[in-house]
Design an enzyme around this catalytic site. Structure first.
Site, short mmCIF file in Angstrom:
data_model
loop_
_atom_site.label_atom_id
_atom_site.label_comp_id
_atom_site.label_asym_id
_atom_site.label_seq_id
_atom_site.Cartn_x
_atom_site.Cartn_y
_atom_site.Cartn_z
N HIS A 174 2.05 5.15 7.27
CA HIS A 174 1.21 4.32 6.40
C HIS A 174 -0.24 4.76 6.54
O HIS A 174 -0.69 5.12 7.61
CB HIS A 174 1.32 2.85 6.78
CG HIS A 174 0.90 1.92 5.69
ND1 HIS A 174 -0.41 1.59 5.47
CD2 HIS A 174 1.61 1.30 4.72
CE1 HIS A 174 -0.49 0.78 4.42
NE2 HIS A 174 0.73 0.58 3.95
N ASP A 221 8.77 -0.35 3.08
CA ASP A 221 9.87 0.21 2.29
C ASP A 221 11.09 0.57 3.12
O ASP A 221 12.13 0.90 2.56
CB ASP A 221 9.37 1.46 1.55
CG ASP A 221 8.37 1.09 0.46
OD1 ASP A 221 7.25 1.62 0.49
OD2 ASP A 221 8.71 0.24 -0.37
#
Ligand code: SDX
Length: 429
Positions: free
Chosen positions: A307, A364
């Protein structure tokens, strides 16, 4: 009056410039470079905007180092545990948790505006059966501006448009699934909630005895809440960028859907499950895929991992991982992909490559396991992300339009192309 905070920049030609510094409510400090080019002729350069703030916002706070996420100041853990999605959508758009009456009115507005114009159903006839639902969604949402007043029209009303978008995008999403399965569309019902209507439009119909389970509803509410906003991510920045030209809200949301589609962003929810399916079909050999992810010569990445902002465990992934266990137990589903996901996470989080780069599971990584448990097909996963993120996009767009310093977004560049050269007629080339 507190001393004005400043930063001094000394340029390579010896000139100095003093720039203002300001601080946010969570002690994030920024150097304001708005005057830099005018005063020095220099611009800043920041590939991928890693260090660049595009706006000041009061909507969502993310502390990537500590793994903190709050919507309008409320910790995501509390909202996910105690709210329905529509309640959080209201919070994001209007800035406060709704009273019972406000929530009832908002829900009634969503119910009233759930249908799309009957003419829009003909659009689906033109799409091929194999059309990706994100392609359908982005084009249909932008087309809503052909049927309903848009910003700039006299009869445009923000609240009506909020309800239209949140209700109709859900309906379009369900219809895109029915288009792919060849089943007749199931219309939204006035006696069902937002999430009940979605599941009913997806899976019920003539000859089907589909029962909506409370557990499935709870899981859907939670997964949509966890996706509802995330400060200035790629798709939200696309929404703000398009909105900065005063384009209609529908067009700005269409741009957000397109940006979310990419596998480095919301498309990772589809890519992560496809990766887990490949590992499962490959005998569950996580080590092989970890090695591929570490190999610089291999374009393969661990999808659902890493991320830009979180350099700690994504708090949403933590909640989703726990929800996977709950929903699979409650629905009595044994999904081999969950154990593969947990094994992959364990191996990665013990590997120096991932640890040294602060690569953790993101939102996700586990979301797709829940979607599978709900019977949602893989190519609809990013559509689910869209349904969740929609209220956040709307809130961010509206905040930008209310900014007294609103300007069109138009970044600069450093030109590295040919310098001036004489034109050569085609016969002499
Ligand atoms: C979302 O911004 C948001 O808030 C997004 C989001 C939201 O709610 O809106 O949180 C939703 O989009 C989550 C991210 C979903 N995408 C994926 O899961 C795709 C896989 N992840 C990566 O592609 C990557 O981690 C990104 C895109 C998420 C972040 O990319 P960055 O910040 O540009 O990081 P990078 O590519 O510069 O990586 C830094 C290093 C590199 O290695 P070195 O050059 O240092 O040797 O980490 C490596 C990368 O190769 N790396 C990975 C990796 N992610 C980063 N290596 C293997 N697998 C990965 N997944």
């Amino acid at each position: 009056m507190a001393d004005k905070r400043t930063a001094k920049l000394t340029l390579d030609d010896g000139r100095e410039i003093v720039l203002p510094v300001f601080e946010g409510t969570e002690q994030e400090c920024a150097v304001d470079v708005s005057s830099l080019r005018k005063e020095t002729g220099y611009i800043t350069y920041d590939n991928g905007f890693v260090n660049t703030g595009s706006c000041q916002s009061t909507i969502t706070f993310v502390d990537g180092e500590k793994g903190i996420l709050r919507y309008r100041g409320y910790p995501i853990e509390e909202l996910a545990e105690n709210c329905r999605f529509v309640e959080v959508a209201y919070l994001l758009v209007y800035g406060a948790l709704p009273t019972r009456e406000e929530l009832d009115n908002f829900s009634a507005q969503l119910t009233e505006r759930a249908n799309i114009h009957e003419d829009m159903k003909h659009f689906f006839t033109g799409f091929p059966v194999a059309a990706h639902p994100m392609a359908i969604l982005s084009s249909m949402v932008t087309s809503l501006s052909s049927y309903y007043p848009t910003s700039g029209d006299e009869e445009w009303n923000f609240d009506d448009t909020v309800a239209r978008l949140i209700a109709k995008v859900r309906t379009i999403a369900a219809y895109s699934y029915r288009k792919a399965t060849g089943e007749p569309f199931v219309y939204p019902r006035g006696d069902l909630s937002y999430c009940e209507n979605f599941l009913n439009m997806m899976f019920s119909g003539e000859g089907k005895n589909y029962e909506i389970s409370d557990k499935a509803l709870r899981a859907l509410d939670k997964v949509l809440i966890l996706h509802a906003d995330h400060e200035q991510n790629c798709s939200t920045s696309a929404v703000r960028l398009v909105g900065s030209s005063r384009a209609p809200l529908y067009a700005s949301i269409g741009a957000g859907i397109s940006a979310l589609w990419g596998p480095l962003h919301g498309g990772a929810s589809q890519a992560a499950v496809e990766m887990l399916m490949a590992i499962n079909e490959d005998g569950g050999d996580c080590g092989k895929y970890i090695a591929m992810a570490k190999d610089k010569d291999d374009p393969f990445r661990l999808m659902g991992f890493g991320h830009r902002v979180y350099k700690n465990y994504d708090p949403r992934a933590r909640i989703l991982k726990q929800s996977c266990d709950e929903i699979l137990d409650e629905l009595n589903i044994d999904d081999p992909l969950l154990s593969i996901a947990k094994s992959l996470e364990k191996v990665a989080l013990e590997d120096e490559y991932f640890v040294s780069r602060n690569l953790y599971p993101n939102v996700d990584f586990y979301a797709g396991i829940i979607y599978r448990a709900l019977g949602i097909p893989v190519n609809m996963f990013t559509v689910m992300f869209t349904l969740g993120r929609l209220p956040g996009w709307i809130a961010q767009w509206y905040e930008s339009t209310q900014d007294p310093d609103w300007r069109i977004w138009r970044p600069r560049q450093v030109y590295q192309g040919e310098t001036s050269r004489a034109f050569i007629p085609i016969d002499r080339r």
